[in-house]
Design an enzyme around this catalytic site. Structure first.
Site, PDB file in Angstrom:
ATOM      1  N   SER A 259       0.843  -1.197   0.000  1.00  0.00           N
ATOM      2  CA  SER A 259       0.000   0.000   0.000  1.00  0.00           C
ATOM      3  C   SER A 259       0.877   1.245   0.000  1.00  0.00           C
ATOM      4  CB  SER A 259      -0.886   0.013   1.235  1.00  0.00           C
ATOM      5  OG  SER A 259      -0.094   0.295   2.372  1.00  0.00           O
ATOM      6  N   LYS A 260       0.244   2.373  -0.256  1.00  0.00           N
ATOM      7  CA  LYS A 260       0.952   3.642  -0.253  1.00  0.00           C
ATOM      8  C   LYS A 260       1.570   3.882   1.114  1.00  0.00           C
ATOM      9  CE  LYS A 260      -0.131   8.537  -0.919  1.00  0.00           C
ATOM     10  NZ  LYS A 260       0.914   8.897   0.008  1.00  0.00           N
ATOM     11  N   ARG A 261       0.859   3.445   2.164  1.00  0.00           N
ATOM     12  CA  ARG A 261       1.373   3.639   3.515  1.00  0.00           C
ATOM     13  C   ARG A 261       2.720   2.929   3.730  1.00  0.00           C
ATOM     14  NH1 ARG A 261      -2.557   1.509   7.040  1.00  0.00           N
ATOM     15  NH2 ARG A 261      -4.042   2.007   5.396  1.00  0.00           N
ATOM     16  N   ASP A 264       5.306   5.199   2.367  1.00  0.00           N
ATOM     17  CA  ASP A 264       5.535   6.365   3.235  1.00  0.00           C
ATOM     18  C   ASP A 264       6.368   5.964   4.449  1.00  0.00           C
ATOM     19  OD1 ASP A 264       4.012   7.781   1.495  1.00  0.00           O
ATOM     20  OD2 ASP A 264       2.175   7.746   2.705  1.00  0.00           O
TER      21      ASP A 264
END
Ligand code: GLU
Length: 504
Positions: A259-261, A264
């Protein structure tokens, strides 16, 4: 048969790296078979449309060097290639299914369906609209033809549903092999909505057929839709394409989808290009802006779920086209490894010539210190430092001293290497350098080393303080190469500055 494949994203935001891999596998498969790679934009859901997303997809593919042959932005005979521009053509296909008995009108209101769902929930069951209850619901299978006509004529909203048959359906996936599905467990999916728009399923099948798609290569999340899609081809009497469902891309650590998380948290991009959200203004990192080379990103993605059956890792795009096959795509999820992408970047960086890298480095030098060094000088700098870099932007940290004299010196090295006798020795070195007419690396090396031996100083005692003076740190390229590139005057100035600053 000419291979025709499509990448069919919905323009709901920036293209996730998983989507890029789907596009890449489609591209590789198309090129391997001298086929056509098509971009179709699936934008029937106008509520989720994000401006700029479509341009982003095209730009990302161009940056990666895997452009579309046909479709949105590339033209072609079988368009339009945006579903929003095809709206008018779907209705006739929904009608055709009603005529041949594979589809039916359903008048159930959202409210009545919500009630039924609630009721099922209270009985710990899931509500499924299918052969078990469709005759008791409000549709053209349960109501008389007159009643149906009357409702349509009076403008009662309706949808068109698929009459899911009850059978053991046998299917073949090019990656997963033979798949069986008890279709009695599936629901009568809505194909056409009350607002006059097709759902994804109908539009997707109609478009794949009319665009003469031969292979549908897409993410595993669409595998549950495969039975419906195969049956829709049967309902229309069309030859189905071949299907291949690609494995999921998994988190680098732990379980679940990437996921994008994760990006990050661990500091890596999950998007090919930087993306600024048009609503919130928030910025997501991109591989391009983070300094990755497109060939490194492609190579990494290609191996994320595919291998040739050996340990080979380095593949150019044309190698990939030669080697790729759906048969060697894995069935199970592929773990994302951000370190590996860096490794690929380093490998590809080392393939570039000094001259090419110097061109990429020039704007960084300009930005950092305002200088415009000659291409020749930059090329030499790159030559000296490139082996230790993974990214072009690291060249600055590795070679800033070629452009700006150090004003600070590594504390630990200064303490250890600059002794009480060092200033005297460095003064002698300066006199020695002053007297040299030819100031190139080879002459410097011969002369200085010869002198060290003559004087019996020991190499470390002279060379380490020299390095510290020129670089400011105890590492870097060959010290005589550096001196040659800085020139006599600058070299002596730097040694004298260090003598003033580090004197003990
Ligand atoms: N629009 C779908 C998506 O965004 C396409 C699925 C397919 O390739 O059939 O993934």
């Amino acid at each position: 048969m000419t291979v025709r494949v499509r990448f069919a994203p919905s323009p709901t935001g920036p293209l996730h790296i998983g989507g890029v891999r789907t596009a890449l596998y489609n591209y590789l498969f198309a090129k391997k078979h001298n086929g056509t790679f098509i971009l179709r934009i699936e934008d029937t859901d106008q509520n989720r449309y994000v401006p700029g997303a479509e341009e982003y997809i095209i730009e990302a593919m161009n940056w990666l060097g895997i452009p579309f042959d046909e479709g949105v932005g590339s033209g072609g005979e079988l368009g339009p290639y945006r579903q929003s521009e095809r709206k008018a053509m779907y209705r006739q296909y929904a009608d055709r299914l009603i005529e041949n008995g594979w589809g039916y009108y359903a008048f159930d209101t959202a409210e009545s369906l919500a009630n039924l769902r609630k009721q099922c929930e209270s009985e710990k069951k899931t509500f499924v609209y299918n052969h078990l209850n469709r005759n008791a619901l409000e549709n053209s299978l349960s109501l008389s033809p007159e009643e149906v006509q009357a409702r349509i004529d009076s403008g009662t909203p309706y949808v068109v549903r698929f009459k899911m048959p009850v059978e053991e359906l046998h299917m073949v996936d090019e990656i997963r092999g033979h798949i069986t599905q008890d279709t009695g467990l599936l629901d009568d999916k809505i194909l056409f909505k009350s607002d006059g728009m097709p759902t994804y399923h109908l539009a997707n099948i109609v478009d794949d057929h009319t665009m003469e798609i031969t292979h549908v290569i897409r993410g595993e999340e669409w595998l549950p839709s495969m039975p419906l899609h195969v049956l829709l081809y049967r309902a229309f009497g069309w030859e189905p394409p071949k299907f291949a469902h690609l494995p999921l891309i998994m988190k680098p650590v732990g379980k679940g989808k990437l996921s994008k998380r994760d990006g990050d948290k661990m500091g890596f991009p999950v998007f090919p290009l930087r993306w600024t959200d048009p609503k919130s203004g928030s910025i997501s990192a991109g591989y391009r802006e983070d300094g990755y080379l497109p060939e490194a990103v492609l190579n990494m993605l290609a191996l994320l779920g595919w291998n040739e059956g050996n340990d080979r890792e380095m593949y150019s795009l044309s190698d990939l086209i030669d080697a790729f096959s759906l048969a060697r795509v894995s069935k199970s999820g592929a773990k994302f490894n951000p370190q590996k992408t860096k490794w690929f970047n380093q490998q590809y960086l080392q393939n570039y010539s000094d001259e090419d890298l110097a061109l990429q480095f020039a704007p960084i030098v300009k930005e950092k210190c305002g200088q415009n060094p000659s291409a020749e000088f930059l090329t030499r700098v790159v030559h000296e430092i490139r082996a230790r870099a993974t990214f072009v932007h690291e060249f600055w940290d590795l070679g800033a001293f070629f452009f700006v004299a150090p004003t600070e010196f590594d504390a630990k090295a200064s303490k250890k290497q600059w002794k009480t006798t060092t200033n005297d020795i460095m003064a002698e070195v300066c006199t020695l350098l002053e007297g040299m007419d030819v100031f190139d690396s080879a002459s410097l090396s011969t002369r200085v080393k010869g002198w060290i031996v003559e004087q019996g100083h020991g190499f470390g005692k002279v060379m380490q303080p020299m390095r510290l003076s020129l670089v400011g740190a105890p590492q870097g390229p060959d010290i005589f190469d550096i001196a040659e590139m800085l020139g006599k005057e600058e070299t002596i100035n730097r040694i004298q500055y260090a003598m003033q600053t580090l004197k003990k």
